[in-house]
Design an enzyme around this catalytic site. Sequence first.
Site, PDB file in Angstrom:
ATOM      1  N   GLU A 121       3.304  93.876  73.423  1.00 47.30           N
ATOM      2  CA  GLU A 121       4.214  93.194  74.342  1.00 47.30           C
ATOM      3  C   GLU A 121       4.557  94.133  75.501  1.00 47.30           C
ATOM      4  OE1 GLU A 121       6.866  91.313  76.584  1.00 47.30           O
ATOM      5  OE2 GLU A 121       5.582  90.327  75.100  1.00 47.30           O
TER       6      GLU A 121
ATOM      7  N   ARG B  51      15.357  78.659  74.510  1.00 50.81           N
ATOM      8  CA  ARG B  51      14.097  79.392  74.328  1.00 50.81           C
ATOM      9  C   ARG B  51      14.322  80.745  73.653  1.00 50.81           C
ATOM     10  NH1 ARG B  51       8.857  79.296  76.717  1.00 50.81           N
ATOM     11  NH2 ARG B  51       9.454  77.390  77.799  1.00 50.81           N
TER      12      ARG B  51
ATOM     13  N   TYR C 153      19.650  67.995  78.771  1.00 50.46           N
ATOM     14  CA  TYR C 153      19.800  67.887  77.315  1.00 50.46           C
ATOM     15  C   TYR C 153      20.612  69.064  76.794  1.00 50.46           C
ATOM     16  CZ  TYR C 153      15.597  70.927  77.415  1.00 50.46           C
ATOM     17  OH  TYR C 153      14.683  71.919  77.672  1.00 50.46           O
TER      18      TYR C 153
ATOM     19  N   ASP D  25      -0.501  79.382  77.212  1.00 50.48           N
ATOM     20  CA  ASP D  25      -0.619  79.288  78.665  1.00 50.48           C
ATOM     21  C   ASP D  25      -1.803  80.068  79.217  1.00 50.48           C
ATOM     22  OD1 ASP D  25       1.532  77.624  78.890  1.00 50.48           O
ATOM     23  OD2 ASP D  25       2.945  79.152  79.575  1.00 50.48           O
TER      24      ASP D  25
END
Length: 402
Positions: A34, A108, A213, A291
């Site tokens: 990462e 998220r 939402y 992605d």
Amino acid sequence: MKKTLKVGVIGGGIGGVTLAAALEQRGIEVHLFERAAAFGEVGAGIQMTPNAVKVLKALGAHDALAKVGFLPEALVGRDWSTAEESFRIPLKSDCPQLYGAEFFHVHRADLHHLLTELLNTTKVTFNAQCTGVTQQEGKAVAHFADGSCFEADLIVGADGVRSEIRRSIFGEEEPKFTGNMCYRAVVPFDEMPDFVAPESSFWLGPKSHVVTYYVNGGKAVNIVAVNETASWVEESWNARSTQQEMLEDFKDWHPNIVKLFERVTDVYRWGLFDRDPMTKWSAGRVTLLGDAAHPMLPFLSQGAAMAIEDAYVLAVALAALPEDLSTALSLYEAERLPRTSRVQLEARERGRTYHLSDTEAKAKRDAEYREQQKKNPHAGGIKTDWVYSYNATDFQPKALQV
């Protein structure tokens, strides 16, 4: 005795972490790289639709998701100025029976955190900026900015829309600016306000639309506001905007939208760029996921869900055929490419139909929505029945071999 694979995963976002967890649960050696200094997903709300929730159940993350998620009553289409409903798709009451899993709204960062909690023994390297990948003598080698490298049987690029792994194996690709820009914000509330329904509300307007939402277990409202623009906007999740800009672009909208936007403090915006579906994701001992493989517009709310599905299918294929990597990757692509390509193209089409500005075309669209609603609400509206019914956990690579 099956061969033990060694896999390097580039990118510690939702797709990469899900893959690492799924591989680890199957006894496959995996190392995650990462580029950030620590786990910490940026962003705002995310819709965890039943197709993704089925995978999270299989990975043992359902209870954690239920603790931080919010169950919306329905997905509702509304007119931008009158709030008149054009469709209503029941979610909370119907999804478990129809699709075998709930529909959650979640922040998220909360989703990313519960996925990292699945990583018990996986090795993770932070501050690792991948610059590309090479292949030699039956191995794939990931290279990093500090001069280090990592050799594995397989390198998976889960490194997002600007994937260095994709560039390294398939070359440069210039995305197309769609002419749409997107505001995002999260507004906290001590109590649920009466001007935001406990639903996934799609407010459809001329050359724009707004989705609202609840996240954080109902303690905050997530806003996604898309507006067509003549000026180019950068493709970045971290570009700041202002409440004033947001209000100006949606100044004539329904009072409930304006009231919500007036409570916004931190606002971000990014340009929406589109890419055509790829015809293949793998080359030798390198493949792509999420992605990096199929960046898509957000109009079906499936970016993270597709990455989660990819991760599960790839892990199952590798666990079933560790001695035949080429076949495992072929089966992974055969299962995933048609689905993700369809989602990419359908998301593109939704962007068109949401933003109709011609009065006659809009009236025809809304009339079709209402007619579909009468026949079957789950087959109408934004037409996601085929998306939610898919179950990645049914994938059986052995049965697909010929």
